[in-house]
Design a protein around this motif. Structure first.
Motif, PDB file in Angstrom:
ATOM      1  N   GLN A  16       0.803  -1.214   0.000  1.00 15.04           N
ATOM      2  CA  GLN A  16       0.000   0.000   0.000  1.00 15.04           C
ATOM      3  C   GLN A  16       0.840   1.271   0.000  1.00 15.04           C
ATOM      4  O   GLN A  16       0.359   2.336  -0.398  1.00 15.04           O
ATOM      5  CB  GLN A  16      -0.979   0.019   1.163  1.00 15.04           C
ATOM      6  CG  GLN A  16      -0.364   0.095   2.540  1.00 15.04           C
ATOM      7  CD  GLN A  16      -1.434  -0.025   3.616  1.00 15.04           C
ATOM      8  OE1 GLN A  16      -1.638  -1.088   4.207  1.00 15.04           O
ATOM      9  NE2 GLN A  16      -2.137   1.049   3.862  1.00 15.04           N
ATOM     10  N   ASP A  17       2.101   1.183   0.405  1.00 15.55           N
ATOM     11  CA  ASP A  17       2.974   2.356   0.331  1.00 15.55           C
ATOM     12  C   ASP A  17       3.403   2.649  -1.100  1.00 15.55           C
ATOM     13  O   ASP A  17       3.705   3.792  -1.437  1.00 15.55           O
ATOM     14  CB  ASP A  17       4.226   2.154   1.199  1.00 15.55           C
ATOM     15  CG  ASP A  17       3.898   2.179   2.679  1.00 15.55           C
ATOM     16  OD1 ASP A  17       2.846   2.757   3.047  1.00 15.55           O
ATOM     17  OD2 ASP A  17       4.675   1.621   3.471  1.00 15.55           O
ATOM     18  N   LYS A  59      -1.462   3.040  -4.575  1.00 13.92           N
ATOM     19  CA  LYS A  59      -2.743   3.524  -4.070  1.00 13.92           C
ATOM     20  C   LYS A  59      -3.828   2.986  -4.992  1.00 13.92           C
ATOM     21  O   LYS A  59      -3.659   2.932  -6.210  1.00 13.92           O
ATOM     22  CB  LYS A  59      -2.782   5.058  -4.051  1.00 13.92           C
ATOM     23  CG  LYS A  59      -1.654   5.683  -3.240  1.00 13.92           C
ATOM     24  CD  LYS A  59      -1.602   5.150  -1.816  1.00 13.92           C
ATOM     25  CE  LYS A  59      -0.444   5.761  -1.033  1.00 13.92           C
ATOM     26  NZ  LYS A  59      -0.252   5.112   0.275  1.00 13.92           N
ATOM     27  N   ARG A  60      -4.953   2.574  -4.422  1.00 14.42           N
ATOM     28  CA  ARG A  60      -6.015   2.001  -5.251  1.00 14.42           C
ATOM     29  C   ARG A  60      -7.121   3.024  -5.470  1.00 14.42           C
ATOM     30  O   ARG A  60      -7.335   3.919  -4.663  1.00 14.42           O
ATOM     31  CB  ARG A  60      -6.559   0.730  -4.608  1.00 14.42           C
ATOM     32  CG  ARG A  60      -7.219   0.949  -3.260  1.00 14.42           C
ATOM     33  CD  ARG A  60      -7.544  -0.368  -2.572  1.00 14.42           C
ATOM     34  NE  ARG A  60      -8.141  -0.139  -1.263  1.00 14.42           N
ATOM     35  CZ  ARG A  60      -8.202  -1.034  -0.300  1.00 14.42           C
ATOM     36  NH1 ARG A  60      -7.699  -2.253  -0.503  1.00 14.42           N
ATOM     37  NH2 ARG A  60      -8.761  -0.749   0.849  1.00 14.42           N
ATOM     38  N   ARG A  61      -7.819   2.830  -6.570  1.00 15.31           N
ATOM     39  CA  ARG A  61      -8.886   3.777  -6.927  1.00 15.31           C
ATOM     40  C   ARG A  61      -9.951   3.070  -7.749  1.00 15.31           C
ATOM     41  O   ARG A  61      -9.647   2.463  -8.784  1.00 15.31           O
ATOM     42  CB  ARG A  61      -8.275   4.937  -7.719  1.00 15.31           C
ATOM     43  CG  ARG A  61      -9.279   5.982  -8.165  1.00 15.31           C
ATOM     44  CD  ARG A  61      -8.563   7.120  -8.850  1.00 15.31           C
ATOM     45  NE  ARG A  61      -9.475   7.995  -9.563  1.00 15.31           N
ATOM     46  CZ  ARG A  61      -9.096   8.949 -10.398  1.00 15.31           C
ATOM     47  NH1 ARG A  61      -7.817   9.170 -10.615  1.00 15.31           N
ATOM     48  NH2 ARG A  61      -9.990   9.686 -11.020  1.00 15.31           N
TER      49      ARG A  61
END
Length: 199
Positions: free
Chosen positions: A134-135, A138-140
């Motif tokens: 996650q660093d 980033k998810r969207r």
């Protein structure tokens, strides 16, 4: 974070075939509660999940090396978990196989950095609050229209179109929607530095 939630590192188990690094990935999607908005836009019946990379504004679908102790489907699911923090049901239907150059070797004329990617559709059933990468990613969640504009590579747009075709069979989506999707894809030009082969 539990041991099974750590991302795999290194390439000592990486599969290769004829100088191609074998890669597996997926187009994660979810069905929205309402199939159509008030304007009747057939693109709004689902969203796809994309991830970012450091210092980039465009987005990609989760993918990574297929290793020798897992199936293609297992590799696609692992990459979705590591890069996007999601789990789900991966379709048995292969969306397609694409050959491309990894971003480090985009301008290299040799075979170095050549990848052969296998892509699947994945219906997301669980979205985790924390995940191994996650660093870095980033998810969207985006609409199909947004995904067409945001995809970093043309081959990923092709994978998205293949995903929609698979889902159209599964959900009896109307043919006009497929026609509309095809028209949009033909209007989008691949970048000159990109090589894409659909097998």
């Amino acid at each position: 974070m539990s041991p099974e939630m750590h991302a795999r590192k290194g390439r000592h188990q990486q599969r290769y075939e004829n100088n191609f690094r074998l890669v597996s990935g997926c187009v994660p999607y979810r069905i929205k509660p309402s199939a159509q908005n008030q304007n009747g836009d057939s693109f709004d019946w689902l969203e796809v999940l994309m991830i970012s990379s450091a210092n980039r504004t465009d987005l990609v679908f989760p993918k990574g090396g297929w290793e020798n102790d897992e199936t293609l489907h297992e590799a696609a699911g692992r990459e979705a978990l590591e890069e996007a923090g999601v789990r789900g049901m991966i379709s048995e239907t292969l969306l397609g196989v694409w050959e491309f150059r990894s971003k480090r070797f985009q301008n290299n004329c040799s075979m170095e950095g050549s990848c052969r990617g296998y892509m699947f559709a994945m219906e997301v059933t669980e979205e985790l609050d924390s995940w191994p990468e996650q660093d870095e990613h980033k998810r969207r969640w985006v609409t199909v229209r947004e995904a067409l504009q945001l995809c970093r590579y043309e081959w990923m747009r092709e994978a998205l179109r293949a995903c929609l075709r698979v889902l159209s069979v599964k959900s009896s989506m109307s043919m006009p929607m497929i026609s509309e999707i095809s028209t949009m894809f033909h209007l989008m030009k691949p970048s000159s530095s990109e090589q894409m082969v659909v097998l």
